[in-house]
Structure formats: C-alpha cells, structure tokens
Design a protein around this motif. Structure first.
Motif, mmCIF file in Angstrom:
data_model
loop_
_atom_site.group_PDB
_atom_site.id
_atom_site.type_symbol
_atom_site.label_atom_id
_atom_site.label_comp_id
_atom_site.label_asym_id
_atom_site.label_seq_id
_atom_site.Cartn_x
_atom_site.Cartn_y
_atom_site.Cartn_z
ATOM 1 N N ALA A 189 0.833 -1.208 0.000
ATOM 2 C CA ALA A 189 0.000 0.000 0.000
ATOM 3 C C ALA A 189 0.865 1.254 0.000
ATOM 4 C CB ALA A 189 -0.929 -0.014 1.205
ATOM 5 N N PHE A 190 1.947 1.227 0.754
ATOM 6 C CA PHE A 190 2.867 2.364 0.787
ATOM 7 C C PHE A 190 3.501 2.575 -0.590
ATOM 8 C CE2 PHE A 190 7.199 4.012 1.417
ATOM 9 C CZ PHE A 190 6.889 5.247 1.952
ATOM 10 N N LEU A 191 3.890 1.500 -1.257
ATOM 11 C CA LEU A 191 4.483 1.592 -2.581
ATOM 12 C C LEU A 191 3.507 2.197 -3.581
ATOM 13 C CD1 LEU A 191 6.849 0.859 -4.498
ATOM 14 C CD2 LEU A 191 5.694 -1.322 -4.861
ATOM 15 N N GLU A 192 2.264 1.751 -3.565
ATOM 16 C CA GLU A 192 1.255 2.287 -4.479
ATOM 17 C C GLU A 192 0.998 3.769 -4.214
ATOM 18 O OE1 GLU A 192 -0.239 0.724 -7.006
ATOM 19 O OE2 GLU A 192 0.694 -1.209 -6.619
ATOM 20 N N THR A 193 0.909 4.133 -2.948
ATOM 21 C CA THR A 193 0.685 5.535 -2.600
ATOM 22 C C THR A 193 1.863 6.396 -3.011
ATOM 23 O OG1 THR A 193 -0.658 4.819 -0.726
ATOM 24 C CG2 THR A 193 0.124 7.089 -0.695
ATOM 25 N N LEU A 194 3.073 5.926 -2.753
ATOM 26 C CA LEU A 194 4.267 6.672 -3.115
ATOM 27 C C LEU A 194 4.353 6.880 -4.627
ATOM 28 C CD1 LEU A 194 6.972 7.904 -2.134
ATOM 29 C CD2 LEU A 194 7.990 5.668 -2.552
ATOM 30 N N PHE A 195 4.074 5.860 -5.389
ATOM 31 C CA PHE A 195 4.130 5.992 -6.841
ATOM 32 C C PHE A 195 3.070 6.973 -7.337
ATOM 33 C CE2 PHE A 195 3.415 4.669 -11.249
ATOM 34 C CZ PHE A 195 4.707 4.785 -11.724
ATOM 35 N N SER A 196 1.887 6.940 -6.760
ATOM 36 C CA SER A 196 0.831 7.880 -7.145
ATOM 37 C C SER A 196 1.230 9.315 -6.849
ATOM 38 C CB SER A 196 -0.461 7.557 -6.407
ATOM 39 O OG SER A 196 -0.891 6.280 -6.710
ATOM 40 N N VAL A 197 1.849 9.536 -5.690
ATOM 41 C CA VAL A 197 2.302 10.881 -5.323
ATOM 42 C C VAL A 197 3.400 11.345 -6.273
ATOM 43 C CG1 VAL A 197 3.496 12.206 -3.518
ATOM 44 C CG2 VAL A 197 1.581 10.717 -2.927
ATOM 45 N N VAL A 198 4.332 10.464 -6.610
ATOM 46 C CA VAL A 198 5.409 10.827 -7.536
ATOM 47 C C VAL A 198 4.840 11.207 -8.894
ATOM 48 C CG1 VAL A 198 7.360 9.884 -8.832
ATOM 49 C CG2 VAL A 198 7.221 9.512 -6.383
ATOM 50 N N VAL A 199 3.881 10.430 -9.377
ATOM 51 C CA VAL A 199 3.262 10.738 -10.673
ATOM 52 C C VAL A 199 2.564 12.094 -10.624
ATOM 53 C CG1 VAL A 199 1.415 10.076 -12.257
ATOM 54 C CG2 VAL A 199 3.025 8.371 -11.444
ATOM 55 N N LEU A 200 1.791 12.349 -9.575
ATOM 56 C CA LEU A 200 1.072 13.618 -9.474
ATOM 57 C C LEU A 200 2.005 14.811 -9.335
ATOM 58 C CD1 LEU A 200 -1.952 12.610 -7.211
ATOM 59 C CD2 LEU A 200 -1.991 13.248 -9.626
ATOM 60 N N VAL A 201 3.032 14.689 -8.501
ATOM 61 C CA VAL A 201 3.973 15.799 -8.308
ATOM 62 C C VAL A 201 4.742 16.076 -9.595
ATOM 63 C CG1 VAL A 201 6.109 16.458 -7.095
ATOM 64 C CG2 VAL A 201 4.179 15.523 -5.818
ATOM 65 N N TYR A 202 5.230 15.031 -10.233
ATOM 66 C CA TYR A 202 5.992 15.239 -11.471
ATOM 67 C C TYR A 202 5.104 15.805 -12.575
ATOM 68 C CZ TYR A 202 9.543 14.576 -14.985
ATOM 69 O OH TYR A 202 10.461 14.804 -15.969
ATOM 70 N N TRP A 203 3.864 15.340 -12.659
ATOM 71 C CA TRP A 203 2.935 15.881 -13.660
ATOM 72 C C TRP A 203 2.626 17.343 -13.385
ATOM 73 C CZ3 TRP A 203 -2.262 17.403 -12.866
ATOM 74 C CH2 TRP A 203 -2.925 17.750 -14.030
ATOM 75 N N HIS A 204 2.471 17.696 -12.104
ATOM 76 C CA HIS A 204 2.186 19.087 -11.743
ATOM 77 C C HIS A 204 3.359 20.000 -12.097
ATOM 78 C CE1 HIS A 204 0.334 22.413 -9.728
ATOM 79 N NE2 HIS A 204 1.304 22.509 -8.826
ATOM 80 N N ARG A 205 4.576 19.517 -11.903
ATOM 81 C CA ARG A 205 5.774 20.333 -12.188
ATOM 82 C C ARG A 205 6.052 20.468 -13.683
ATOM 83 N NH1 ARG A 205 10.174 18.220 -7.761
ATOM 84 N NH2 ARG A 205 9.117 19.083 -5.944
ATOM 85 N N THR A 206 5.929 19.385 -14.427
ATOM 86 C CA THR A 206 6.365 19.399 -15.831
ATOM 87 C C THR A 206 5.225 19.335 -16.837
ATOM 88 O OG1 THR A 206 6.578 17.009 -15.919
ATOM 89 C CG2 THR A 206 8.518 18.251 -15.200
ATOM 90 N N GLY A 207 4.061 18.919 -16.420
ATOM 91 C CA GLY A 207 2.950 18.792 -17.340
ATOM 92 C C GLY A 207 2.953 17.477 -18.102
ATOM 93 N N THR A 208 3.906 16.613 -17.837
ATOM 94 C CA THR A 208 3.982 15.301 -18.479
ATOM 95 C C THR A 208 4.465 14.273 -17.460
ATOM 96 O OG1 THR A 208 4.938 14.033 -20.287
ATOM 97 C CG2 THR A 208 6.341 15.703 -19.299
ATOM 98 N N VAL A 209 4.167 13.015 -17.720
ATOM 99 C CA VAL A 209 4.594 11.946 -16.818
ATOM 100 C C VAL A 209 5.564 11.001 -17.522
ATOM 101 C CG1 VAL A 209 2.566 12.019 -15.327
ATOM 102 C CG2 VAL A 209 2.531 10.598 -17.372
ATOM 103 N N ALA A 210 6.214 11.485 -18.547
ATOM 104 C CA ALA A 210 7.097 10.635 -19.351
ATOM 105 C C ALA A 210 8.251 10.078 -18.527
ATOM 106 C CB ALA A 210 7.638 11.423 -20.543
ATOM 107 N N TYR A 211 8.852 10.893 -17.646
ATOM 108 C CA TYR A 211 9.990 10.421 -16.861
ATOM 109 C C TYR A 211 9.560 9.328 -15.872
ATOM 110 C CZ TYR A 211 13.770 10.190 -13.513
ATOM 111 O OH TYR A 211 14.771 9.747 -12.694
#
Length: 98
Positions: free
Chosen positions: A6-28
């Motif tokens: 559950a922690f892994l899934e939550t962490l990955f979701s947060v990383v995707v959202l933060v990176y998308w918010h900063r760059t506008g893409t989730v390619a990385y």
C-alpha cells in the motif's frame, strides 16, 4: 507486506502527481528504469504476500489435522448414537423406526 504494498502504491501515485504538476507530463515517471523498479518491487511484494498466506493456511490445516488425529473426533460424536449396519438388524424389515 500488505502495508509495504500500500505504501508503494501511494508513493508511486504521489510521484506521478507531483511530477505531472511540475512538468505537465509523466514521461519520466514511466521511463524504463523507474517503471522497471516499481514493477519489480510490486510483484516481489505480491509473491511475498502470497507465500505468507500459503504458509499460514498450510500451518493451520496441518495443526487442525494433527489435533483431529490425536483425539479421533471423540468430542464431536458425544451427541450421536451409532447406527447399526443393515446385516445387524432384523431380516426383511423395511419399517422405519422414528
């Protein structure tokens, strides 16, 4: 292991959202290296969870079987009377006794 998953899934979701918010893409985030690491951790934790569940079930069935064999079910038959075999009863009688 479940909390780890559950922690892994939550962490990955947060990383995707933060990176998308900063760059506008989730390619990385979905690049080969990061995605492979995520999938590797995810599936190995799933294997660990399934192995733990199998061990728990196996140990419970083994202990229940050992307990049943040692007492031979004597306490379970306390309220029942034995039924005679067909050859022990009177010959030719088809009456049902209630």
């Amino acid at each position: 292991f479940s909390l780890h998953r559950a922690f892994l899934e939550t962490l990955f979701s947060v990383v995707v959202l933060v990176y998308w918010h900063r760059t506008g893409t989730v390619a990385y985030v979905f690049s080969a290296g990061l995605w492979n690491t995520y999938v590797l951790i995810k599936y190995w934790s799933e294997i660990a969870i399934l192995g733990l569940m199998l061990y728990i079930l196996q140990s419970r069935f083994a202990s229940a079987a050992a307990a049943g064999a040692s007492t031979a079910g004597a306490e379970d038959r306390g309220q029942y009377q034995s039924i005679p075999n067909a050859e022990d009863g009177p010959r030719g009688s088809t009456a049902v006794i209630v």
